[in-house]
Design an enzyme around this catalytic site. Structure first.
Site, PDB file in Angstrom:
ATOM      1  N   THR A 126       0.972  -1.019  -0.221  1.00 11.07           N
ATOM      2  CA  THR A 126       0.535   0.100   0.060  1.00 11.07           C
ATOM      3  C   THR A 126       0.385   1.078  -0.016  1.00 11.07           C
ATOM      4  OG1 THR A 126      -1.346   1.108   1.418  1.00 11.07           O
ATOM      5  CG2 THR A 126       0.054  -0.489   2.139  1.00 11.07           C
ATOM      6  N   ASP A 127       0.375   2.581  -0.414  1.00  8.80           N
ATOM      7  CA  ASP A 127       0.837   3.557  -0.575  1.00  8.80           C
ATOM      8  C   ASP A 127       0.908   3.861   0.976  1.00  8.80           C
ATOM      9  OD1 ASP A 127      -1.227   4.418   0.470  1.00  8.80           O
ATOM     10  OD2 ASP A 127      -1.929   5.948  -2.260  1.00  8.80           O
ATOM     11  N   GLU A 128       0.199   3.506   1.847  1.00 15.06           N
ATOM     12  CA  GLU A 128      -0.004   3.990   3.257  1.00 15.06           C
ATOM     13  C   GLU A 128       1.723   3.668   4.029  1.00 15.06           C
ATOM     14  OE1 GLU A 128      -2.729   3.644   5.681  1.00 15.06           O
ATOM     15  OE2 GLU A 128      -3.981   3.822   4.400  1.00 15.06           O
ATOM     16  N   TYR A 151      -2.051   0.039  11.582  1.00 14.99           N
ATOM     17  CA  TYR A 151      -1.711  -0.967   9.565  1.00 14.99           C
ATOM     18  C   TYR A 151      -0.819  -0.729   8.742  1.00 14.99           C
ATOM     19  CZ  TYR A 151      -3.323  -1.337   4.610  1.00 14.99           C
ATOM     20  OH  TYR A 151      -3.293  -1.684   3.862  1.00 14.99           O
ATOM     21  N   LYS A 155       1.986  -3.170   7.011  1.00 17.30           N
ATOM     22  CA  LYS A 155       2.263  -3.456   5.777  1.00 17.30           C
ATOM     23  C   LYS A 155       4.090  -3.090   5.699  1.00 17.30           C
ATOM     24  CE  LYS A 155      -0.210  -4.150   2.924  1.00 17.30           C
ATOM     25  NZ  LYS A 155      -0.991  -5.994   3.025  1.00 17.30           N
ATOM     26  N   VAL A 207     -17.362  12.838   8.715  1.00 19.01           N
ATOM     27  CA  VAL A 207     -16.633  13.177   7.632  1.00 19.01           C
ATOM     28  C   VAL A 207     -15.556  13.759   9.771  1.00 19.01           C
ATOM     29  CG1 VAL A 207     -15.382  14.824   6.788  1.00 19.01           C
ATOM     30  CG2 VAL A 207     -17.433  13.822   5.918  1.00 19.01           C
TER      31      VAL A 207
HETATM   32  P1  NAD Z   1     -10.211  -6.860   2.675  1.00 17.31           P
HETATM   33  O1  NAD Z   1     -10.177  -6.191   3.945  1.00 17.31           O
HETATM   34  O2  NAD Z   1     -11.125  -6.123   1.646  1.00 17.31           O
HETATM   35  O3  NAD Z   1     -10.082  -8.290   1.957  1.00 17.31           O
HETATM   36  C1  NAD Z   1      -8.918  -9.130   2.854  1.00 17.31           C
HETATM   37  C2  NAD Z   1      -9.224 -10.224   2.990  1.00 17.31           C
HETATM   38  O4  NAD Z   1      -8.542 -11.316   3.642  1.00 17.31           O
HETATM   39  C3  NAD Z   1     -10.536 -10.612   3.346  1.00 17.31           C
HETATM   40  O5  NAD Z   1     -11.099 -11.682   2.733  1.00 17.31           O
HETATM   41  C4  NAD Z   1     -10.037 -11.544   5.025  1.00 17.31           C
HETATM   42  O6  NAD Z   1     -10.917 -12.392   4.801  1.00 17.31           O
HETATM   43  C5  NAD Z   1      -9.124 -12.246   3.822  1.00 17.31           C
HETATM   44  N1  NAD Z   1      -7.943 -12.845   4.835  1.00 17.31           N
HETATM   45  C6  NAD Z   1      -7.102 -12.046   6.520  1.00 17.31           C
HETATM   46  N2  NAD Z   1      -6.739 -12.559   7.298  1.00 17.31           N
HETATM   47  C7  NAD Z   1      -6.854 -13.593   7.013  1.00 17.31           C
HETATM   48  C8  NAD Z   1      -5.893 -14.137   7.236  1.00 17.31           C
HETATM   49  N3  NAD Z   1      -4.976 -15.192   7.918  1.00 17.31           N
HETATM   50  N4  NAD Z   1      -5.480 -15.691   5.948  1.00 17.31           N
HETATM   51  C9  NAD Z   1      -6.144 -15.591   4.987  1.00 17.31           C
HETATM   52  N5  NAD Z   1      -7.406 -14.845   4.590  1.00 17.31           N
HETATM   53  C10 NAD Z   1      -7.625 -13.525   5.401  1.00 17.31           C
HETATM   54  O7  NAD Z   1      -8.707  -6.394   2.296  1.00 17.31           O
HETATM   55  P2  NAD Z   1      -8.640  -4.956   0.963  1.00 17.31           P
HETATM   56  O8  NAD Z   1      -9.261  -3.787   0.997  1.00 17.31           O
HETATM   57  O9  NAD Z   1      -9.072  -6.235  -0.621  1.00 17.31           O
HETATM   58  O10 NAD Z   1      -7.670  -5.594   0.700  1.00 17.31           O
HETATM   59  C11 NAD Z   1      -6.377  -6.107   0.149  1.00 17.31           C
HETATM   60  C12 NAD Z   1      -5.006  -6.028   0.456  1.00 17.31           C
HETATM   61  O11 NAD Z   1      -5.222  -4.750  -0.770  1.00 17.31           O
HETATM   62  C13 NAD Z   1      -4.658  -6.088   1.529  1.00 17.31           C
HETATM   63  O12 NAD Z   1      -3.045  -6.598   1.306  1.00 17.31           O
HETATM   64  C14 NAD Z   1      -4.316  -4.070   1.217  1.00 17.31           C
HETATM   65  O13 NAD Z   1      -2.922  -4.142   2.386  1.00 17.31           O
HETATM   66  C15 NAD Z   1      -4.199  -3.898  -0.209  1.00 17.31           C
HETATM   67  N6  NAD Z   1      -4.433  -2.664   0.107  1.00 17.31           N
HETATM   68  C16 NAD Z   1      -6.366  -2.229  -0.027  1.00 17.31           C
HETATM   69  C17 NAD Z   1      -6.422  -0.804  -0.441  1.00 17.31           C
HETATM   70  C18 NAD Z   1      -7.482  -0.109  -0.765  1.00 17.31           C
HETATM   71  O14 NAD Z   1      -7.924   1.187  -0.636  1.00 17.31           O
HETATM   72  N7  NAD Z   1      -8.285  -1.043   0.142  1.00 17.31           N
HETATM   73  C19 NAD Z   1      -4.538   0.078  -1.570  1.00 17.31           C
HETATM   74  C20 NAD Z   1      -3.778  -1.044  -1.114  1.00 17.31           C
HETATM   75  C21 NAD Z   1      -3.405  -1.646  -1.057  1.00 17.31           C
HETATM   76  O1  DAU Z   2      -3.753   3.941   0.628  1.00 15.15           O
HETATM   77  C1  DAU Z   2      -4.859   3.086   1.168  1.00 15.15           C
HETATM   78  C2  DAU Z   2      -4.552   2.763   1.685  1.00 15.15           C
HETATM   79  O2  DAU Z   2      -6.152   3.332   0.943  1.00 15.15           O
HETATM   80  C3  DAU Z   2      -5.207   0.935   2.301  1.00 15.15           C
HETATM   81  O3  DAU Z   2      -3.666   0.420   2.851  1.00 15.15           O
HETATM   82  C4  DAU Z   2      -6.379   0.594   2.986  1.00 15.15           C
HETATM   83  O4  DAU Z   2      -5.962  -0.623   3.131  1.00 15.15           O
HETATM   84  C5  DAU Z   2      -7.460   1.634   2.855  1.00 15.15           C
HETATM   85  O5  DAU Z   2      -8.657   1.441   4.274  1.00 15.15           O
HETATM   86  C6  DAU Z   2      -7.150   2.789   2.472  1.00 15.15           C
HETATM   87  O6  DAU Z   2      -7.348   3.816   4.017  1.00 15.15           O
HETATM   88  P1  DAU Z   2      -7.720   4.985   4.383  1.00 15.15           P
HETATM   89  O7  DAU Z   2      -7.640   4.933   5.533  1.00 15.15           O
HETATM   90  O8  DAU Z   2      -6.976   5.937   3.320  1.00 15.15           O
HETATM   91  O9  DAU Z   2      -9.286   3.958   3.558  1.00 15.15           O
HETATM   92  P2  DAU Z   2     -10.193   5.127   4.694  1.00 15.15           P
HETATM   93  O10 DAU Z   2     -11.376   4.371   3.662  1.00 15.15           O
HETATM   94  O11 DAU Z   2     -10.784   4.802   5.854  1.00 15.15           O
HETATM   95  O12 DAU Z   2     -10.762   6.228   5.045  1.00 15.15           O
HETATM   96  C7  DAU Z   2     -10.644   7.312   3.502  1.00 15.15           C
HETATM   97  C8  DAU Z   2     -10.222   8.643   4.351  1.00 15.15           C
HETATM   98  O13 DAU Z   2     -11.380   9.069   4.671  1.00 15.15           O
HETATM   99  C9  DAU Z   2      -9.217   8.710   5.103  1.00 15.15           C
HETATM  100  O14 DAU Z   2      -9.122  10.403   5.307  1.00 15.15           O
HETATM  101  C10 DAU Z   2     -10.491   8.962   7.071  1.00 15.15           C
HETATM  102  C11 DAU Z   2     -11.935   8.975   5.875  1.00 15.15           C
HETATM  103  N1  DAU Z   2     -12.792   8.915   6.630  1.00 15.15           N
HETATM  104  C12 DAU Z   2     -13.414   7.719   6.586  1.00 15.15           C
HETATM  105  C13 DAU Z   2     -13.934   6.928   7.421  1.00 15.15           C
HETATM  106  C14 DAU Z   2     -14.538   5.471   7.163  1.00 15.15           C
HETATM  107  C15 DAU Z   2     -14.078   9.600   7.056  1.00 15.15           C
HETATM  108  O15 DAU Z   2     -13.984  10.878   6.650  1.00 15.15           O
HETATM  109  N2  DAU Z   2     -14.433   9.111   7.597  1.00 15.15           N
HETATM  110  C16 DAU Z   2     -15.318   7.787   7.469  1.00 15.15           C
HETATM  111  O16 DAU Z   2     -16.398   7.183   8.479  1.00 15.15           O
END
Ligand code: NAD
Ligand code: DAU
Length: 337
Positions: A126-128, A151, A155, A207
């Site tokens: 992730t970019d985080e 988190y 990562k 928000v």
């Molecule tokens: P998600 O939370 O929707 O899905 C995670 C999945 O992993 C789920 O199906 C869960 O059951 C499974 N899982 C969790 N623990 C496990 C374990 N111990 N063994 C096997 N399976 C397990 O997550 P997502 O948003 O789809 O993210 C997927 C990947 O992409 C993650 O590695 C996350 O860090 C990365 N990522 C997410 C985002 C985003 O915006 N969502 C952005 C960049 C990178």
């Molecule tokens: O940048 C990549 C990451 O993006 C991934 O690695 C993470 O898995 C994914 O969860 C996401 O992280 P963020 O924290 O950026 O995403 P989230 O959707 O939780 O929040 C997006 C923005 O919105 C953040 O600035 C927090 C804000 N937010 C979020 C929630 C849930 C709110 O203002 N209110 C809310 O209720």
């Protein structure tokens, strides 16, 4: 035929990847290993459960013997590791499981990939991991890792382990670092689906803080095509940023959702900020665009319209999720905020 172990393929991005790969690349076979935590949902794979090139296995990435068995039984060539605890707010409330899955789980997969001499290990990062930006500049692949939340720290630890396995044992790996994804099947704890769900029900849209934090949004399908290109074309040992140049403040995104759903701005409620909230992320994705010729298929306005349409047409999927334990989570996270 490419035989891939996809982990976390019942989650948001993993299930979109499985759908894309099985639909567009008939020469791949996918074993989909997922623990089915609160975020894993077999409904995300509807229509693909019985696909001849797809086998679902319920299990944990920390289970070394199970992973070895899958690799042997299916003669796996590559692992793509999506499995993770992925929500920043949950990592602030309960960090331990983030270390178990994101660090120990990745280590367990790496040991198996090394011992079985797999052709490739792709870590979905992730970019985080880069930390936060001020008002200008972008993350490049050379930006030092400086994670701020439990988190992102977990990562970043996994990224270091992947690189260490490459350096020490010659494991052929790639790491992808993507910006915020949105699209179909995203669990409504993340900002965009949470706001859509609340707006549909005329509930407040919470928000955090001033709402001027900036995220760089990418449509999930475009993340999946980028990962496929990395798996099939990237030289080992390369790291790729993935992003779509769609920087928006949270307030801009929430306003767009309200406009599209014809709901009033009075639903916006500013609530207590997330502790340690990163102010801005922005991705420089020149490397993957130049070297692998990847480009996103949609801009943010097109992607968010497709996403909102999908949520409107898949109300049953959303209802099934929000009628379960979700309500307890929502109350614990938001009722005193
Ligand atoms: P998600 O939370 O929707 O899905 C995670 C999945 O992993 C789920 O199906 C869960 O059951 C499974 N899982 C969790 N623990 C496990 C374990 N111990 N063994 C096997 N399976 C397990 O997550 P997502 O948003 O789809 O993210 C997927 C990947 O992409 C993650 O590695 C996350 O860090 C990365 N990522 C997410 C985002 C985003 O915006 N969502 C952005 C960049 C990178
Ligand atoms: O940048 C990549 C990451 O993006 C991934 O690695 C993470 O898995 C994914 O969860 C996401 O992280 P963020 O924290 O950026 O995403 P989230 O959707 O939780 O929040 C997006 C923005 O919105 C953040 O600035 C927090 C804000 N937010 C979020 C929630 C849930 C709110 O203002 N209110 C809310 O209720």
């Amino acid at each position: 035929m490419k035989k891939i172990l996809v982990t976390g393929g019942a989650g948001f991005i993993g299930s979109n990847f499985v759908r894309m790969a099985l639909s567009e690349h008939p020469d791949c076979f996918i074993v989909n290993l997922d623990k089915l935590t609160y975020a894993g949902n077999l409904e995300n794979l509807a229509g693909f459960e019985n696909h001849p090139n797809h086998k679902f296995v319920k299990g944990d990435i920390c289970d070394g013997p199970l992973i070895e068995k899958i690799i042997n039984e299916h003669k796996i060539d590559a692992i793509i590791n999506f499995a993770a605890e992925s929500h920043v707010d949950r990592s602030i409330s309960e960090p331990k499981v983030f270390i178990e899955t994101n660090v120990v789980g990745t280590l367990t997969l790496l040991e198996a990939a090394r011992d079985k001499k797999l052709e490739r290990f792709v870590q979905i990062s992730t970019d985080e991991v880069y930390g936060e930006l001020g008002p200008t500049g972008k993350f490049t692949e050379d930006t030092p890792l400086s994670p701020n939340s439990p988190y992102s720290a977990s990562k970043a630890a996994a990224d270091h382990l992947v690189k260490a396995f490459g350096h020490t044992w010659g494991l052929k790996y790639n790491i992808t670092r993507c910006s915020n994804n949105y699209g179909q099947y995203q669990f409504p704890e993340k900002m965009i689906p949470l706001m859509i769900n609340n707006a549909l029900k005329d509930k407040d849209l919470p928000v955090y803080g001033d709402g001027l934090q900036v995220r760089d949004w990418l449509f999930v399908y475009d993340h999946c095509t980028a990962i496929w290109m990395v798996l099939s074309e990237a030289p080992p040992g390369q790291i790729y940023n993935i992003g779509g140049c769609n920087e928006k403040t949270n307030l801009e995104v929430v306003s767009l959702i309200l406009d599209r759903l014809k709901k009033p701005k009075s639903l916006i409620k500013h609530v207590k900020d997330r502790p340690g909230h990163d102010r801005r992320y922005a991705i420089e994705a020149k490397k993957i665009m130049t070297n692998l010729k990847w480009e996103p298929s949609v801009n943010f306005e097109e992607g968010i319209n497709k996403t909102i349409d999908w949520f409107l047409q898949n109300n049953k999927w959303l209802t099934n999720i929000v009628s379960g334990d979700y309500q307890k989570y929502y109350d614990a996270m938001y009722s005193n905020r």
